[in-house]
Design an enzyme around this catalytic site. Structure first.
Site, PDB file in Angstrom:
ATOM      1  N   HIS A 142     -11.143  -5.392   9.431  1.00 23.79           N
ATOM      2  CA  HIS A 142     -11.657  -5.237   7.869  1.00 23.79           C
ATOM      3  C   HIS A 142     -13.296  -4.118   7.748  1.00 23.79           C
ATOM      4  CE1 HIS A 142      -9.149  -8.049   7.629  1.00 23.79           C
ATOM      5  NE2 HIS A 142      -9.302  -8.890   6.629  1.00 23.79           N
ATOM      6  N   GLU A 155       0.627  -1.488   0.091  1.00 21.58           N
ATOM      7  CA  GLU A 155       0.333   0.080   0.316  1.00 21.58           C
ATOM      8  C   GLU A 155       1.551   1.451   0.154  1.00 21.58           C
ATOM      9  OE1 GLU A 155      -0.995  -2.807   1.462  1.00 21.58           O
ATOM     10  OE2 GLU A 155      -2.618  -2.912   0.573  1.00 21.58           O
TER      11      GLU A 155
HETATM   12  C1  LIG Z   1      -2.164  -4.898   4.119  1.00 23.79           C
HETATM   13  C2  LIG Z   1      -3.348  -5.313   3.377  1.00 23.79           C
HETATM   14  N1  LIG Z   1      -3.045  -5.588   2.172  1.00 23.79           N
HETATM   15  C3  LIG Z   1      -4.542  -6.045   1.595  1.00 23.79           C
HETATM   16  C4  LIG Z   1      -4.826  -6.871   2.693  1.00 23.79           C
HETATM   17  C5  LIG Z   1      -6.306  -7.679   2.155  1.00 23.79           C
HETATM   18  N2  LIG Z   1      -5.798  -9.170   1.413  1.00 23.79           N
HETATM   19  C6  LIG Z   1      -6.315 -10.341   2.543  1.00 23.79           C
HETATM   20  S1  LIG Z   1      -4.818 -11.855   1.836  1.00 23.79           S
HETATM   21  C7  LIG Z   1      -4.346 -10.779   0.741  1.00 23.79           C
HETATM   22  C8  LIG Z   1      -3.664 -11.398  -0.214  1.00 23.79           C
HETATM   23  C9  LIG Z   1      -2.351 -12.389   0.749  1.00 23.79           C
HETATM   24  O1  LIG Z   1      -2.049 -13.378   0.307  1.00 23.79           O
HETATM   25  P1  LIG Z   1      -0.367 -13.552   0.432  1.00 23.79           P
HETATM   26  O2  LIG Z   1       0.378 -13.150   1.597  1.00 23.79           O
HETATM   27  O3  LIG Z   1      -0.261 -14.437  -0.605  1.00 23.79           O
HETATM   28  O4  LIG Z   1      -1.779 -14.510   1.791  1.00 23.79           O
HETATM   29  P2  LIG Z   1      -2.444 -16.263   0.648  1.00 23.79           P
HETATM   30  O5  LIG Z   1      -3.831 -15.928   1.311  1.00 23.79           O
HETATM   31  O6  LIG Z   1      -2.812 -16.767  -0.308  1.00 23.79           O
HETATM   32  O7  LIG Z   1      -2.410 -17.088   1.741  1.00 23.79           O
HETATM   33  C10 LIG Z   1      -5.212  -9.623   0.612  1.00 23.79           C
HETATM   34  C11 LIG Z   1      -4.095  -8.334  -0.095  1.00 23.79           C
HETATM   35  C12 LIG Z   1      -4.986  -7.247   3.793  1.00 23.79           C
HETATM   36  N3  LIG Z   1      -5.489  -7.674   4.589  1.00 23.79           N
HETATM   37  N4  LIG Z   1      -3.489  -6.119   4.256  1.00 23.79           N
END
Ligand SMILES: Cc1ncc(C[n+]2csc(CCOP(=O)(O)OP(=O)(O)O)c2C)c(N)n1
Ligand SMILES: Cc1ncc(C[n+]2csc(CCOP(=O)(O)OP(=O)(O)O)c2C)c(N)n1
Ligand SMILES: [Mg+2]
Ligand SMILES: [Mg+2]
Lengths: 331, 328, 328, 331
Positions: free
Chosen positions: C132, C63
């Site tokens: 959230h 971000e």
């Molecule tokens: C700072 C932040 N940005 C965006 C999000 C929205 N978000 C939730 S899970 C996710 C993807 C994360 O992917 P990864 O780190 O690969 O973990 P996975 O969900 O694949 O286990 C995002 C962008 C968030 N929760 N926190």
């Protein structure tokens, strides 16, 4: 003077670099004199000792290329062409300053010369530099953006996010880390878990160049390589330019935390007179030519300072201007 | 008259006392250890030498990691004091502070506590301009789960800092940078704690009540002094704790004077003053002789140029003007 | 009756129109491009296919880099729309938003502009709990240099989003997640812009004025409807823009009804309602029949458990209770 | 089944790993059934396909070791020992839940089993894990902290700051990146400027281990190595465990963004039945023994769900509790 650089820039470039270094050095000396005398109180981060880096970078830049610099940035600004009069008027907080006196030493901005932002927040020059480069990539205007930052800034999150994004998007940006061995009072080694900041480039599949930032020819070569790569659309580069700050973190800094021998050795190897001597030894310039450059800068700086200190203060109504495009009604 | 010390000394002595009296008290932040001169202002001088590198650490410039480390250590039973050099730098750790430190106790149903104190300095008047002088207490006051505290004299800073360190909830402790070198009475005991949530009546006065905190306590007192000459009695209340704030003391005071002014150095719009003023109107409707007046900075970034910075900061004249408004 | 569309469709059509009408409009954020399904909710579906990968980009989860890139591009003459998936994630980009986007115009003395729109969604009611669903508009309202905007119906969201995109200052555009799938009248023209700073009178009523915005407009309207049955006339005003907010419309309305309630989904304490209430008391002192009532969430994190979440959110009953307080 | 691991854990450990994997798999199947049927609506991030990682990690952990996990974390929690009853009651938002129903699926916390935090913010498990490890380092309690996170989280600032600090301070922490190839709808390659997350360890002078996270023996070896290093006071390790999420990002995810063959292949190589078969082939366990483990879990999960759905809701007054140590007065 050693140099990793095979191809040597021609005389005009060599002298242009010297001229910038001389301008920065004399400008800094003037600033510290004014502070010492109390004639111009301000918060001031001396770049003395780091003159070579932006000088070598800037001779490889176009006037319309962008830079993003930091609180310790007068060297970067002057090398890029921020005019002395507007710079000094801003340092003095006058209406005639680059920012009408609103920004001050830590926020000098001068789009005409490509100085788009000076930030006081460690690490924040990098994500914003990406955006300028992104605009160039979209417009196809061939501009390159240089983000300056310090060694300690390589430990903050913005560094990581910015370099990853720049690489993923192949942005025309060059990240120039001026490693002056300290972040405020903390030694590089104590805060940074890697021996060379440039090695972190591998985390972003980006070329990383480790260079002596006090060696004008080596620095010039490193900058040219990175800037040409960016301009050719081949993506970003991380340059770690090793240097040293002669006068500590901020003006008034007691240096108690510093390694005295390290500092003495660095000052003894002052890159500006060293390069000046080299230019003469190599027959690139005579003492008289170089002296003319020095005195030219000295008088221009003197004139800028006097003009600045005589300039009008901004009107209090300025508080309500430039917050938004429309002027605010005084509360 | 008792010993006079600077705010910096008061902080330094309070930190020494806290670390001495409780081995779980930790301190980390940029340059805080002695090899780095105990902080750029020397607030933590001597601590790492006396209590060791395990408990007192200079950190990388990584505010998210600093607050994260403090949160984790606090959950594991420590009482960390995390120093964020300037309040504007809280912004890079905002997720750790507001999504985590503030919420973990609630989100865990009370299973995990975060007895963390985040110290920061701020304040205009130094020509540090737009990114080094903001008062952002309103953000944290609007974030449930955080206590927000600031002191107005060396002894007050000492007593309130001690209370924060030994409080079981996360506290944002705001130190006014210009006040660091100002002297005042030393606390009777460097370990004394001033209970959070209790305001202090700095000065009595029958005509108007001025509610404030931090550096504005001195400004309001100067205004009161000046108006005393005109025979106007101005009561000055130092909130000390912005969250939780002392409604009883404030409401009882205004119920007597029927006139109130709230002043803070922070931007006036959407500031802490709005909450205080709203509650006063809600609770004392009909009893007020005039609307509560709010004094604060105008809606701009902190400007650099000296005359602009002066015009930006709420001074005694502005407080006096607000007081007069309540008297007409 | 004209075409009914969801808020999501309204946003999607407004984005298409903006990118079509001005090549400097850019969009980036997590998953926003079509290979990633045009956003997790499909708000930007079709845009990358139509306008290309240069202008529409899915980003890493970074971000700070997202907002930084948007700021830089804006300074270079673009009109970026940066999507921060949920408002709570603004916290990791807080430095970029508040120390930079908000201040660059002022700190540069007007030399650099940041015509940036930051879109984010939020809102309780989905069981997404503590990290959230926060409404954080008060933080941004307290940060000079940012405009803060939110719409209450598909057509309003469309018109206000268009206004933000083409405004020359940084705008925080807040989208209510639960409202994404609610239908309403389509805007006459997907390119229509609703001027910022102008409130909308949603419903007339002579007895009390309720000032609100976002999802609470529907809540307040439901409350008004219910009270209409009792012969109580409740006027509902949708602020639309929280900064700059429409003082004239609000003050003129309350000057007629002499009673006011401010309601928002955000935490009540130190919220936007405090500023509105304070100004109403300052400007209409003596004319009010009752103190301005403020409705908002209690001082806790957003809870998960359904009955707790219901108790947390300001509903029509709470607004009605506040209205009744002004009538006694 | 291939394995980089020379030393093979003994039978009890092998079965313990299977038991955890089986528990996670059946728990996930139950969760998705309840969602499908509408009996328990909740926001749910399936860990199905990633069972091996926390199972292999947890058999190397002590009960009093700490973990910090994320929204996609039921596998990490169950492997560490969070009890089914309290977990399900929390998922159902009941007063008997781990967090009294206040935290929910994304914030499960259970200090008794070492599950100190579940965060919904990408990247935030890491800086907090450092703090738990810091406390252990100061107390000398010999505990190790494991921070779980995803592949996309390796692009956020918190990752960088946390790993740098952990290395500078030699903290007893293990960073376990569960690389399931996607961050929400975005492919790993599209967002990440490095081929292997584990290569980023070099930026922090930290060992980086790249391992098949679906290979129990390889994963076990990697985890043991890292955990032993941390416990010995030799500092942190970054483990990148390659895996795959079978059911997309969040329950209801359409998977339209996914490479179908990739998904089909991953599901065909489901690590749980694969390991189950291997245990039998190697004679470590009989079909009956394994079936007993499976059915044991199934009935325990069923019982926990029924108990949870019959449990009382929290009282609204809970809104004013646990905000601070002292209870708030209802506004
Ligand atoms: C700072 C932040 N940005 C965006 C999000 C929205 N978000 C939730 S899970 C996710 C993807 C994360 O992917 P990864 O780190 O690969 O973990 P996975 O969900 O694949 O286990 C995002 C962008 C968030 N929760 N926190
Ligand atoms: C986010 C943030 N944290 C802390 C500071 C305070 N600070 C100002 S300069 C500085 C040191 C930066 O060191 P380095 O990056 O090496 O640059 P140098 O000053 O040596 O040129 C610090 C910690 C800041 N400005 N921003
Ligand atoms: Mg440095
Ligand atoms: Mg992933």
């Amino acid at each position: 003077m050693t140099s990793a650089n095979p191809v040597q820039p021609d005389k005009t470039v060599l002298l242009d670099m010297y001229s910038k270094m001389s301008l920065i050095k004399h400008n800094d000396e003037t600033a510290r004199k004014l502070l010492m005398s109390g004639r111009l109180p301000m918060i001031y981060y001396s770049p003395r000792g780091q003159e070579v880096i932006p000088s070598a970078v800037s001779v490889n830049l176009r006037r319309d290329d962008y830079i993003c610099t930091i609180y310790r940035g007068t060297h970067d600004m002057l090398a890029k062409g921020v005019p002395l009069d507007a710079l000094w008027a801003e340092l003095a907080g006058r209406a005639t300053g680059t920012c009408k006196g609103k920004g001050g030493p830590m926020h000098i901005t001068h789009p005409e010369s490509g100085c788009m932002i000076t930030t006081g927040i460690v690490g924040s020059s990098m994500p914003i530099a990406n955006g300028l480069a992104l605009a160039s990539q979209i417009k196809g205007d061939g501009r390159v953006t240089v983000a300056y930052f310090g060694d300690a800034a390589s430990n903050i999150g913005a560094f990581h996010e910015a370099l990853n994004m720049a690489s993923v998007w192949k942005l025309p940006v060059v990240f120039v880390c001026q490693n002056n061995r300290y972040g405020e009072h903390t030694k590089f080694e104590k805060a940074t878990a890697v021996a060379k900041v440039s090695d972190r480039a591998a985390s972003y599949s980006m070329p990383g160049i480790h260079v002596d930032g006090n060696d004008p020819l080596a620095m010039h070569a490193a900058a040219r390589e990175a800037i040409e790569r960016a301009r050719a659309g081949e993506g970003p580069t991380l340059i770690e330019a090793v240097t040293f700050r002669f006068f500590g973190h901020v003006f008034g800094d007691a240096d108690g935390y510093m390694d005295k021998d390290e500092k003495a050795a660095a000052m003894a190897a002052d890159p500006v007179p060293r390069y000046r001597q080299w230019l003469m030894d190599q027959g690139h310039a005579s003492e008289a030519e170089l002296a003319a450059i020095d005195t030219g800068h000295e008088s221009a700086i003197k004139a800028a300072v006097e003009k600045a200190l005589a300039a009008p203060w901004p009107d209090p109504s300025e508080l309500y201007k430039d917050v938004f495009t429309h002027e605010l009604a005084p509360a | 008259m008792s010993k006079q010390i600077t705010t910096l000394q008061a902080i330094n002595e309070a930190l020494h006392h806290a670390m001495e009296s409780d081995p779980t008290v930790l301190l980390f932040g940029e340059d805080v250890a002695d090899p780095e001169e105990g902080g750029v202002n020397g607030a933590s001088k001597g601590l790492s030498t006396r209590f060791g590198d395990l408990r007192v650490r200079s950190t990388p410039i990584s505010e998210q990691a600093i607050i994260g480390a403090a949160i984790g250590a606090a959950m594991a039973g420590m009482r960390p004091i995390a120093e964020i050099m300037l309040m504007n730098f809280m912004t890079v750790a905002m997720d750790m502070i507001t999504n985590h430190a503030a919420k973990l106790r609630f989100m865990s149903g009370g299973q995990t506590a975060v007895p963390l104190t985040i110290r920061c300095t701020t304040g205009a008047g130094f020509g540090t301009a737009g990114q080094h002088a903001d008062y952002l207490e309103a953000w944290f006051a609007h974030t449930p789960g955080l206590k927000v505290v600031t002191g107005a004299t060396p002894a007050e800073v000492s007593g309130l800092l001690n209370a924060c360190i030994f409080d079981d909830d996360p506290c944002i402790f705001i130190e006014n940078l210009p006040a660091y070198w100002q002297k005042g009475e030393a606390p009777a005991d460097p370990g004394a704690r001033i209970p959070l949530g209790q305001a202090r009546t700095v000065r009595d006065g029958g005509d108007v009540t001025v509610i404030t905190y931090g550096p504005q306590v001195a400004v309001a007192s100067a205004a009161a002094e000046q108006l005393a000459g005109e025979g106007i009695g101005v009561e000055v209340i130092d909130l000390r704790t912005i969250v939780p704030w002392d409604r009883d003391t404030v409401l009882n005071a205004v119920a007597r004077t029927n006139r109130a002014v709230v002043t803070h150095e922070a931007v006036r719009a959407f500031g802490v003053g709005a909450e205080i003023a709203s509650v006063i109107h809600e609770e004392l409707f009909g009893q007020l002789r005039a609307p509560v007046q709010r004094v604060g900075a105008p809606s701009s970034a902190v400007p650099y140029s000296n005359p602009l910075e002066k015009a930006f900061m709420p001074d005694a004249d502005k407080v006096i003007a607000a007081i007069r408004k309540t008297l007409n």
